[in-house]
Design a protein around this motif. Structure first.
Motif, PDB file in Angstrom:
ATOM      1  N   GLU A   1      77.114  74.300  42.942  1.00 37.23           N
ATOM      2  CA  GLU A   1      76.868  73.273  41.337  1.00 37.23           C
ATOM      3  C   GLU A   1      75.655  72.813  40.876  1.00 37.23           C
ATOM      4  O   GLU A   1      76.268  72.465  39.477  1.00 37.23           O
ATOM      5  N   TYR A   2      74.925  72.569  41.034  1.00 36.16           N
ATOM      6  CA  TYR A   2      73.525  72.256  40.255  1.00 36.16           C
ATOM      7  C   TYR A   2      73.558  73.443  39.454  1.00 36.16           C
ATOM      8  O   TYR A   2      73.324  72.864  37.788  1.00 36.16           O
ATOM      9  N   LEU A   3      73.757  74.164  39.094  1.00 36.04           N
ATOM     10  CA  LEU A   3      73.707  75.687  38.314  1.00 36.04           C
ATOM     11  C   LEU A   3      74.527  75.463  37.469  1.00 36.04           C
ATOM     12  O   LEU A   3      75.082  76.164  36.265  1.00 36.04           O
ATOM     13  N   VAL A   4      75.931  75.594  38.320  1.00 34.10           N
ATOM     14  CA  VAL A   4      77.503  75.294  37.066  1.00 34.10           C
ATOM     15  C   VAL A   4      77.306  74.307  36.561  1.00 34.10           C
ATOM     16  O   VAL A   4      77.218  74.286  34.867  1.00 34.10           O
ATOM     17  N   GLU A   5      76.633  73.316  36.260  1.00 35.91           N
ATOM     18  CA  GLU A   5      76.032  71.799  35.683  1.00 35.91           C
ATOM     19  C   GLU A   5      75.657  72.230  34.560  1.00 35.91           C
ATOM     20  O   GLU A   5      75.979  72.151  33.504  1.00 35.91           O
ATOM     21  N   ALA A   6      74.206  73.243  35.314  1.00 39.19           N
ATOM     22  CA  ALA A   6      73.076  73.626  34.606  1.00 39.19           C
ATOM     23  C   ALA A   6      73.997  74.658  33.128  1.00 39.19           C
ATOM     24  O   ALA A   6      73.722  74.755  31.618  1.00 39.19           O
ATOM     25  N   GLU A   7      74.811  75.942  33.533  1.00 34.82           N
ATOM     26  CA  GLU A   7      75.149  76.628  32.752  1.00 34.82           C
ATOM     27  C   GLU A   7      76.616  75.815  32.193  1.00 34.82           C
ATOM     28  O   GLU A   7      76.570  77.298  30.817  1.00 34.82           O
ATOM     29  N   ARG A   8      76.857  75.049  32.007  1.00 29.30           N
ATOM     30  CA  ARG A   8      78.395  74.805  31.147  1.00 29.30           C
ATOM     31  C   ARG A   8      77.245  74.040  29.957  1.00 29.30           C
ATOM     32  O   ARG A   8      77.513  73.729  28.744  1.00 29.30           O
ATOM     33  N   ASN A   9      76.411  72.692  30.437  1.00 26.76           N
ATOM     34  CA  ASN A   9      75.592  72.961  29.853  1.00 26.76           C
ATOM     35  C   ASN A   9      74.542  73.194  28.285  1.00 26.76           C
ATOM     36  O   ASN A   9      74.474  72.693  27.102  1.00 26.76           O
ATOM     37  N   ARG A  10      74.384  74.923  29.469  1.00 23.64           N
ATOM     38  CA  ARG A  10      73.539  75.343  28.457  1.00 23.64           C
ATOM     39  C   ARG A  10      74.684  76.021  27.030  1.00 23.64           C
ATOM     40  O   ARG A  10      74.435  76.453  26.435  1.00 23.64           O
ATOM     41  N   GLU A  11      76.147  76.360  27.741  1.00 26.08           N
ATOM     42  CA  GLU A  11      76.810  76.764  26.721  1.00 26.08           C
ATOM     43  C   GLU A  11      77.635  76.469  25.622  1.00 26.08           C
ATOM     44  O   GLU A  11      77.510  76.507  24.932  1.00 26.08           O
TER      45      GLU A  11
ATOM     46  N   GLY B   1      69.401  65.357  37.953  1.00 29.89           N
ATOM     47  CA  GLY B   1      69.481  64.832  39.502  1.00 29.89           C
ATOM     48  C   GLY B   1      68.152  66.541  39.768  1.00 29.89           C
ATOM     49  O   GLY B   1      67.970  67.306  39.087  1.00 29.89           O
ATOM     50  N   SER B   2      68.334  66.476  40.780  1.00 27.90           N
ATOM     51  CA  SER B   2      67.856  68.011  41.615  1.00 27.90           C
ATOM     52  C   SER B   2      69.000  68.140  43.043  1.00 27.90           C
ATOM     53  O   SER B   2      69.649  67.272  43.653  1.00 27.90           O
ATOM     54  N   PRO B   3      69.060  69.467  43.028  1.00 26.21           N
ATOM     55  CA  PRO B   3      70.623  69.811  44.011  1.00 26.21           C
ATOM     56  C   PRO B   3      69.344  69.530  45.632  1.00 26.21           C
ATOM     57  O   PRO B   3      67.860  69.424  45.802  1.00 26.21           O
ATOM     58  N   ASP B   4      70.253  69.789  46.711  1.00 24.11           N
ATOM     59  CA  ASP B   4      69.666  69.591  48.446  1.00 24.11           C
ATOM     60  C   ASP B   4      69.394  71.329  47.992  1.00 24.11           C
ATOM     61  O   ASP B   4      69.971  72.055  48.831  1.00 24.11           O
ATOM     62  N   THR B   5      68.163  72.062  48.205  1.00 19.30           N
ATOM     63  CA  THR B   5      68.029  73.367  48.498  1.00 19.30           C
ATOM     64  C   THR B   5      68.212  73.789  49.765  1.00 19.30           C
ATOM     65  O   THR B   5      68.482  75.162  49.938  1.00 19.30           O
ATOM     66  N   LYS B   6      68.446  73.204  50.863  1.00 19.61           N
ATOM     67  CA  LYS B   6      69.475  73.959  51.733  1.00 19.61           C
ATOM     68  C   LYS B   6      70.624  73.602  52.562  1.00 19.61           C
ATOM     69  O   LYS B   6      71.100  73.846  52.846  1.00 19.61           O
ATOM     70  N   ASP B   7      71.424  72.712  51.405  1.00 21.77           N
ATOM     71  CA  ASP B   7      72.488  73.218  51.150  1.00 21.77           C
ATOM     72  C   ASP B   7      72.942  73.582  49.438  1.00 21.77           C
ATOM     73  O   ASP B   7      73.054  73.334  48.624  1.00 21.77           O
ATOM     74  N   MET B   8      73.778  74.837  49.804  1.00 23.76           N
ATOM     75  CA  MET B   8      73.935  76.111  48.547  1.00 23.76           C
ATOM     76  C   MET B   8      75.133  75.495  47.989  1.00 23.76           C
ATOM     77  O   MET B   8      75.232  76.272  46.306  1.00 23.76           O
TER      78      MET B   8
ATOM     79  N   VAL C   1      65.454  75.490  27.387  1.00 22.79           N
ATOM     80  CA  VAL C   1      65.589  76.972  28.131  1.00 22.79           C
ATOM     81  C   VAL C   1      64.246  77.477  28.802  1.00 22.79           C
ATOM     82  O   VAL C   1      64.271  77.991  29.790  1.00 22.79           O
ATOM     83  N   LEU C   2      63.332  76.678  28.515  1.00 21.24           N
ATOM     84  CA  LEU C   2      62.171  76.827  28.653  1.00 21.24           C
ATOM     85  C   LEU C   2      61.813  75.992  30.509  1.00 21.24           C
ATOM     86  O   LEU C   2      61.744  76.238  31.666  1.00 21.24           O
ATOM     87  N   ASP C   3      62.437  74.311  30.088  1.00 25.28           N
ATOM     88  CA  ASP C   3      63.173  73.828  31.579  1.00 25.28           C
ATOM     89  C   ASP C   3      63.387  74.490  32.142  1.00 25.28           C
ATOM     90  O   ASP C   3      64.045  74.575  33.164  1.00 25.28           O
ATOM     91  N   TYR C   4      64.685  74.944  32.007  1.00 19.30           N
ATOM     92  CA  TYR C   4      65.760  75.797  33.040  1.00 19.30           C
ATOM     93  C   TYR C   4      64.896  77.024  32.994  1.00 19.30           C
ATOM     94  O   TYR C   4      64.964  77.110  35.237  1.00 19.30           O
ATOM     95  N   LYS C   5      64.628  77.775  33.215  1.00 18.00           N
ATOM     96  CA  LYS C   5      63.205  78.895  33.141  1.00 18.00           C
ATOM     97  C   LYS C   5      62.312  78.498  34.289  1.00 18.00           C
ATOM     98  O   LYS C   5      62.403  78.807  35.772  1.00 18.00           O
ATOM     99  N   GLU C   6      61.836  77.080  34.366  1.00 17.75           N
ATOM    100  CA  GLU C   6      60.793  76.301  35.625  1.00 17.75           C
ATOM    101  C   GLU C   6      61.620  75.989  36.488  1.00 17.75           C
ATOM    102  O   GLU C   6      61.545  76.239  37.820  1.00 17.75           O
ATOM    103  N   VAL C   7      63.059  75.416  36.570  1.00 18.70           N
ATOM    104  CA  VAL C   7      63.563  74.831  37.220  1.00 18.70           C
ATOM    105  C   VAL C   7      64.305  76.273  38.243  1.00 18.70           C
ATOM    106  O   VAL C   7      64.115  75.789  39.594  1.00 18.70           O
ATOM    107  N   LEU C   8      64.348  76.962  37.335  1.00 16.83           N
ATOM    108  CA  LEU C   8      65.055  78.340  38.312  1.00 16.83           C
ATOM    109  C   LEU C   8      63.618  78.877  38.767  1.00 16.83           C
ATOM    110  O   LEU C   8      64.167  79.268  40.417  1.00 16.83           O
ATOM    111  N   GLN C   9      62.600  78.999  38.572  1.00 11.03           N
ATOM    112  CA  GLN C   9      61.035  80.074  38.884  1.00 11.03           C
ATOM    113  C   GLN C   9      60.913  78.557  40.342  1.00 11.03           C
ATOM    114  O   GLN C   9      61.297  79.060  41.472  1.00 11.03           O
ATOM    115  N   LYS C  10      61.448  76.465  40.553  1.00 10.63           N
ATOM    116  CA  LYS C  10      60.962  76.120  41.289  1.00 10.63           C
ATOM    117  C   LYS C  10      62.019  75.824  42.793  1.00 10.63           C
ATOM    118  O   LYS C  10      61.962  76.252  43.898  1.00 10.63           O
TER     119      LYS C  10
END
Length: 144
Positions: A93-103, A81-88, A16-25
């Motif tokens: 897709e990156y956030l969907v993967e994270a939320e699935r794993n979180r769940e 990995g990490s997403p291409d921030t210029k490609d929504m 969760v702490l990693d997720y928060k950090e990734v979301l902020q960045k």
């Protein structure tokens, strides 16, 4: 409380702490302001969630490190990995993967047979948030 429950909770806390950090960045690197603001909201929720997990670990008789990235468990991560921030589409897709794993991780911890109902209920609330976030990101992805 059994050590493996506390270990599982600390692993969850680390993620969760990693997720928060990734979301902020991620929010800081996205140029689309409405999307950036929405991701910042999710980061605030993750911050609140981490504080609640720390309290729950304490209530269970465990000890949690409160410094980010310093919990006693190594992060297994919810991301690859990490997403291409210029490609929504890539970001979503990156956030969907994270939320699935979180769940999934919440479900695993909740299923522990030695965890009492009141504690499970506190965790179920966060799993439901993950489910709602997953649906939100999937809907946004389908709209692209």
């Amino acid at each position: 409380m059994e050590k493996n429950i506390i270990d599982g909770m600390n692993q969850l806390l680390t993620n969760v702490l990693d997720y928060k950090e990734v979301l902020q960045k991620l929010a800081d690197s996205i140029s689309d302001n409405p999307t950036s603001e929405k991701i910042k909201e999710f980061a605030k929720v993750a911050d609140k969630e981490s504080k609640e997990l720390i309290q729950l670990i304490s209530d269970l008789g465990g000890e949690a490190e409160t410094t980010e990235r310093q919990t006693d468990q190594a992060s297994i991560g919810w991301f690859s990995g990490s997403p291409d921030t210029k490609d929504m589409t890539s970001v979503l897709e990156y956030l969907v993967e994270a939320e699935r794993n979180r769940e999934e991780e919440y479900s695993t911890v909740i299923q522990h047979d030695k965890l009492e109902r009141p504690h499970k209920n506190r965790l179920i609330k966060h799993r439901k948030e993950a489910e709602a976030n997953l649906k939100y990101f999937q809907t946004a992805l389908q709209a692209k």
